[in-house]
Scaffold this motif. Structure first.
Motif, PDB file in Angstrom:
ATOM      1  N   VAL A 124       0.840  -1.202   0.000  1.00 28.52           N
ATOM      2  CA  VAL A 124       0.000   0.000   0.000  1.00 28.52           C
ATOM      3  C   VAL A 124       0.869   1.245   0.000  1.00 28.52           C
ATOM      4  O   VAL A 124       1.878   1.312   0.721  1.00 28.52           O
ATOM      5  CB  VAL A 124      -0.989  -0.013   1.193  1.00 28.52           C
ATOM      6  CG1 VAL A 124      -0.248  -0.113   2.521  1.00 28.52           C
ATOM      7  CG2 VAL A 124      -1.898   1.186   1.180  1.00 28.52           C
ATOM      8  N   ILE A 125       0.459   2.200  -0.822  1.00 29.59           N
ATOM      9  CA  ILE A 125       1.103   3.505  -0.872  1.00 29.59           C
ATOM     10  C   ILE A 125       0.055   4.540  -0.498  1.00 29.59           C
ATOM     11  O   ILE A 125      -1.049   4.516  -1.047  1.00 29.59           O
ATOM     12  CB  ILE A 125       1.669   3.796  -2.275  1.00 29.59           C
ATOM     13  CG1 ILE A 125       2.688   2.720  -2.666  1.00 29.59           C
ATOM     14  CG2 ILE A 125       2.324   5.180  -2.303  1.00 29.59           C
ATOM     15  CD1 ILE A 125       3.174   2.847  -4.107  1.00 29.59           C
ATOM     16  N   CYS A 126       0.386   5.402   0.436  1.00 25.36           N
ATOM     17  CA  CYS A 126      -0.597   6.395   0.852  1.00 25.36           C
ATOM     18  C   CYS A 126       0.081   7.736   1.095  1.00 25.36           C
ATOM     19  O   CYS A 126       1.310   7.828   1.203  1.00 25.36           O
ATOM     20  CB  CYS A 126      -1.320   5.939   2.113  1.00 25.36           C
ATOM     21  SG  CYS A 126      -0.281   5.900   3.588  1.00 25.36           S
ATOM     22  N   LYS A 127      -0.742   8.763   1.176  1.00 27.10           N
ATOM     23  CA  LYS A 127      -0.231  10.099   1.462  1.00 27.10           C
ATOM     24  C   LYS A 127      -0.096  10.286   2.968  1.00 27.10           C
ATOM     25  O   LYS A 127      -0.844   9.699   3.760  1.00 27.10           O
ATOM     26  CB  LYS A 127      -1.172  11.151   0.888  1.00 27.10           C
ATOM     27  CG  LYS A 127      -1.240  11.180  -0.628  1.00 27.10           C
ATOM     28  CD  LYS A 127      -2.159  12.301  -1.103  1.00 27.10           C
ATOM     29  CE  LYS A 127      -2.209  12.352  -2.629  1.00 27.10           C
ATOM     30  NZ  LYS A 127      -3.113  13.455  -3.096  1.00 27.10           N
ATOM     31  N   SER A 128       0.825  11.136   3.337  1.00 25.76           N
ATOM     32  CA  SER A 128       1.033  11.445   4.741  1.00 25.76           C
ATOM     33  C   SER A 128      -0.244  12.003   5.354  1.00 25.76           C
ATOM     34  O   SER A 128      -0.922  12.826   4.750  1.00 25.76           O
ATOM     35  CB  SER A 128       2.171  12.453   4.869  1.00 25.76           C
ATOM     36  OG  SER A 128       2.443  12.725   6.220  1.00 25.76           O
ATOM     37  N   GLY A 129      -0.593  11.511   6.533  1.00 20.21           N
ATOM     38  CA  GLY A 129      -1.782  11.988   7.224  1.00 20.21           C
ATOM     39  C   GLY A 129      -2.986  11.076   7.095  1.00 20.21           C
ATOM     40  O   GLY A 129      -3.962  11.226   7.844  1.00 20.21           O
ATOM     41  N   THR A 130      -2.924  10.150   6.157  1.00 17.08           N
ATOM     42  CA  THR A 130      -4.052   9.227   5.999  1.00 17.08           C
ATOM     43  C   THR A 130      -3.875   8.021   6.910  1.00 17.08           C
ATOM     44  O   THR A 130      -2.795   7.777   7.443  1.00 17.08           O
ATOM     45  CB  THR A 130      -4.186   8.757   4.546  1.00 17.08           C
ATOM     46  OG1 THR A 130      -2.979   8.071   4.170  1.00 17.08           O
ATOM     47  CG2 THR A 130      -4.404   9.931   3.619  1.00 17.08           C
ATOM     48  N   SER A 131      -4.959   7.261   7.070  1.00 16.13           N
ATOM     49  CA  SER A 131      -4.926   6.043   7.881  1.00 16.13           C
ATOM     50  C   SER A 131      -4.970   4.821   6.976  1.00 16.13           C
ATOM     51  O   SER A 131      -5.631   4.836   5.940  1.00 16.13           O
ATOM     52  CB  SER A 131      -6.098   6.020   8.854  1.00 16.13           C
ATOM     53  OG  SER A 131      -5.966   7.051   9.816  1.00 16.13           O
ATOM     54  N   VAL A 132      -4.287   3.808   7.385  1.00 18.16           N
ATOM     55  CA  VAL A 132      -4.187   2.588   6.587  1.00 18.16           C
ATOM     56  C   VAL A 132      -4.544   1.388   7.456  1.00 18.16           C
ATOM     57  O   VAL A 132      -4.036   1.254   8.571  1.00 18.16           O
ATOM     58  CB  VAL A 132      -2.755   2.397   6.039  1.00 18.16           C
ATOM     59  CG1 VAL A 132      -2.633   1.073   5.300  1.00 18.16           C
ATOM     60  CG2 VAL A 132      -2.386   3.558   5.142  1.00 18.16           C
ATOM     61  N   LYS A 133      -5.398   0.515   6.941  1.00 24.38           N
ATOM     62  CA  LYS A 133      -5.792  -0.685   7.672  1.00 24.38           C
ATOM     63  C   LYS A 133      -5.199  -1.909   6.995  1.00 24.38           C
ATOM     64  O   LYS A 133      -5.314  -2.084   5.781  1.00 24.38           O
ATOM     65  CB  LYS A 133      -7.308  -0.822   7.735  1.00 24.38           C
ATOM     66  CG  LYS A 133      -7.762  -2.089   8.475  1.00 24.38           C
ATOM     67  CD  LYS A 133      -9.270  -2.275   8.465  1.00 24.38           C
ATOM     68  CE  LYS A 133      -9.940  -1.334   9.429  1.00 24.38           C
ATOM     69  NZ  LYS A 133     -11.401  -1.645   9.554  1.00 24.38           N
ATOM     70  N   GLN A 172       9.239  -4.518  10.392  1.00 18.50           N
ATOM     71  CA  GLN A 172      10.598  -4.821   9.942  1.00 18.50           C
ATOM     72  C   GLN A 172      11.081  -3.716   9.017  1.00 18.50           C
ATOM     73  O   GLN A 172      10.511  -3.501   7.946  1.00 18.50           O
ATOM     74  CB  GLN A 172      10.647  -6.168   9.226  1.00 18.50           C
ATOM     75  CG  GLN A 172      12.053  -6.609   8.839  1.00 18.50           C
ATOM     76  CD  GLN A 172      12.060  -7.962   8.137  1.00 18.50           C
ATOM     77  OE1 GLN A 172      11.128  -8.298   7.412  1.00 18.50           O
ATOM     78  NE2 GLN A 172      13.123  -8.738   8.346  1.00 18.50           N
ATOM     79  N   PHE A 173      12.142  -3.011   9.428  1.00 18.05           N
ATOM     80  CA  PHE A 173      12.765  -2.002   8.589  1.00 18.05           C
ATOM     81  C   PHE A 173      13.806  -2.689   7.705  1.00 18.05           C
ATOM     82  O   PHE A 173      14.283  -3.781   8.027  1.00 18.05           O
ATOM     83  CB  PHE A 173      13.383  -0.898   9.443  1.00 18.05           C
ATOM     84  CG  PHE A 173      12.352  -0.072  10.153  1.00 18.05           C
ATOM     85  CD1 PHE A 173      12.152  -0.193  11.525  1.00 18.05           C
ATOM     86  CD2 PHE A 173      11.554   0.820   9.454  1.00 18.05           C
ATOM     87  CE1 PHE A 173      11.192   0.560  12.179  1.00 18.05           C
ATOM     88  CE2 PHE A 173      10.594   1.586  10.099  1.00 18.05           C
ATOM     89  CZ  PHE A 173      10.397   1.446  11.474  1.00 18.05           C
ATOM     90  N   PRO A 174      14.177  -2.041   6.582  1.00 15.91           N
ATOM     91  CA  PRO A 174      15.096  -2.675   5.634  1.00 15.91           C
ATOM     92  C   PRO A 174      16.370  -3.193   6.285  1.00 15.91           C
ATOM     93  O   PRO A 174      17.000  -2.494   7.069  1.00 15.91           O
ATOM     94  CB  PRO A 174      15.390  -1.556   4.633  1.00 15.91           C
ATOM     95  CG  PRO A 174      14.163  -0.702   4.674  1.00 15.91           C
ATOM     96  CD  PRO A 174      13.705  -0.726   6.105  1.00 15.91           C
ATOM     97  N   GLU A 232       7.929   8.141   8.257  1.00 18.73           N
ATOM     98  CA  GLU A 232       8.719   7.274   9.138  1.00 18.73           C
ATOM     99  C   GLU A 232       7.992   5.977   9.511  1.00 18.73           C
ATOM    100  O   GLU A 232       8.602   5.058  10.079  1.00 18.73           O
ATOM    101  CB  GLU A 232       9.138   8.017  10.413  1.00 18.73           C
ATOM    102  CG  GLU A 232       7.991   8.562  11.234  1.00 18.73           C
ATOM    103  CD  GLU A 232       7.664  10.005  10.897  1.00 18.73           C
ATOM    104  OE1 GLU A 232       7.903  10.425   9.735  1.00 18.73           O
ATOM    105  OE2 GLU A 232       7.162  10.706  11.805  1.00 18.73           O
ATOM    106  N   ASP A 233       6.685   5.917   9.183  1.00 16.34           N
ATOM    107  CA  ASP A 233       5.931   4.673   9.423  1.00 16.34           C
ATOM    108  C   ASP A 233       6.103   3.681   8.275  1.00 16.34           C
ATOM    109  O   ASP A 233       5.633   2.541   8.355  1.00 16.34           O
ATOM    110  CB  ASP A 233       4.441   4.975   9.609  1.00 16.34           C
ATOM    111  CG  ASP A 233       4.172   5.853  10.813  1.00 16.34           C
ATOM    112  OD1 ASP A 233       3.296   6.736  10.731  1.00 16.34           O
ATOM    113  OD2 ASP A 233       4.867   5.670  11.837  1.00 16.34           O
ATOM    114  N   SER A 234       6.737   4.139   7.199  1.00 19.25           N
ATOM    115  CA  SER A 234       6.978   3.237   6.072  1.00 19.25           C
ATOM    116  C   SER A 234       7.819   2.064   6.541  1.00 19.25           C
ATOM    117  O   SER A 234       8.892   2.231   7.127  1.00 19.25           O
ATOM    118  CB  SER A 234       7.710   3.986   4.951  1.00 19.25           C
ATOM    119  OG  SER A 234       6.935   5.059   4.482  1.00 19.25           O
ATOM    120  N   SER A 235       7.308   0.868   6.286  1.00 17.40           N
ATOM    121  CA  SER A 235       7.981  -0.323   6.796  1.00 17.40           C
ATOM    122  C   SER A 235       7.289  -1.557   6.234  1.00 17.40           C
ATOM    123  O   SER A 235       6.340  -1.455   5.449  1.00 17.40           O
ATOM    124  CB  SER A 235       7.917  -0.342   8.329  1.00 17.40           C
ATOM    125  OG  SER A 235       8.689  -1.396   8.865  1.00 17.40           O
TER     126      SER A 235
END
Lengths: 116, 112
Positions: free
Chosen positions: A11-20, A38-40, A87-90
Motif C-alpha cells: 500500500v502507498i498512501c499520502k502522509s496523514g491518511t490512515s491505513v488498515k 521490519q525495517f530494511p 517514518e511509518d513506512s515499513s
C-alpha cells in the motif's frame, strides 16, 4: 502447515491518511495474533500481541493510539496505522498462534507500507 | 532482557558447500528456539523448531542444534544450493506467552 494471509500486500498512501491491514488465519482458530514491524535489512520487532476479544498488549515504545489493533474474531486481526507519516513506512508482518499450535507461530506474507 | 545475535550478518558461498549459521542468546531460560527463512520482500517460513528440552532437530539438508547452557544454536545446511539463498532468522520464545525475540538474521547467497 497453517495458512495466514495479509491484505493488502502493498500500500502507498499520502502522509496523514490512515491505513488498515488485515491478518487472517485461513484454516485454524488463532487465539493469539502478533504484529511485527521490519525495517530494511533489520530484524522483526514485535509491536503488539492481541488475544481474541481482548485489548492488545503493546511493546514498550509502540504508540497504541497510532497503531490500533483489533482482534474481534478467532480468524481476523486488523492493524490500523493512523495519521501515517513517512517514518511509518515499513514492512508489517502478522503471525497467528492457536491452542493446537504448541508454541508455533504461523506468519503472514507481510504488507509493505510506503507513506509519501 | 533477552537479546539474540546472529553471526555472520552475511555469507556468500559456492554451491555445494556445507555451512553453519550461528545464533546466540543472552538468557538461557527459553521456551523454544526456531529458525526461519525469509525471502526478499516476503514473510517468514518456519524451518525448524527446537523445544527447550531438545538438543537438535533435522529436516532434510537442515540440522539445528541447541545448547541452552551456553546460549547458542547453530543451523547446519548441507550441500548448499542456489535456492537456499535467503535471509535466515533465529528467534527464541521466552515463555508460554508465545512472544518471539528475533535475531538480526544472516543473509546467505549461494553462488552457482
Amino acid at each position: 502447515g497453517a495458512v495466514v494471509s495479509q491484505h493488502p500486500s502493498r500500500v502507498i498512501c499520502k502522509s496523514g491518511t490512515s491505513v488498515k491491514i488485515e491478518c487472517r488465519s485461513l484454516d485454524f482458530q488463532a487465539t493469539t495474533m502478533f504484529w511485527y514491524r521490519q525495517f530494511p535489512k533489520q530484524s522483526l520487532m514485535l509491536m503488539a500481541t492481541s488475544n481474541e476479544g481482548s485489548k492488545a498488549t503493546y511493546e514498550q515504545g509502540v504508540e497504541k493510539d497510532k497503531f490500533l489493533i483489533n482482534h474481534a474474531s478467532l480468524t481476523l486481526s486488523t492493524l490500523t496505522v493512523t495519521s501515517a507519516h513517512p517514518e511509518d513506512s515499513s514492512f508489517y508482518i502478522c503471525s497467528a498462534s492457536g491452542l493446537a499450535a504448541q508454541g508455533t507461530q504461523y506468519f503472514g506474507p507481510g504488507t509493505r507500507l510506503l507513506v509519501l | 532482557k533477552q537479546e539474540v545475535t546472529q553471526i555472520p550478518a552475511a555469507l556468500s558461498v559456492p554451491e555445494g558447500e556445507n555451512l553453519v549459521l550461528n545464533c546466540s542468546f543472552t538468557d538461557s531460560a527459553i521456551y523454544n528456539l526456531q529458525w526461519f527463512r525469509q525471502d526478499p520482500g516476503k514473510g517468514l517460513t518456519s524451518l525448524l523448531l527446537i523445544q527447550s528440552s531438545q538438543r537438535e532437530q533435522t529436516s532434510g539438508r537442515l540440522n539445528a542444534s541447541l545448547d541452552k547452557s551456553s546460549g547458542r544454536s547453530t543451523l547446519y545446511i548441507a550441500a548448499s544450493q542456489p535456492g537456499d539463498s535467503a535471509t535466515y532468522l533465529c528467534a527464541v520464545m521466552r515463555d508460554s506467552s508465545y512472544k518471539l525475540i528475533f535475531g538480526s538474521g544472516t543473509r546467505l547467497l549461494v553462488r552457482p
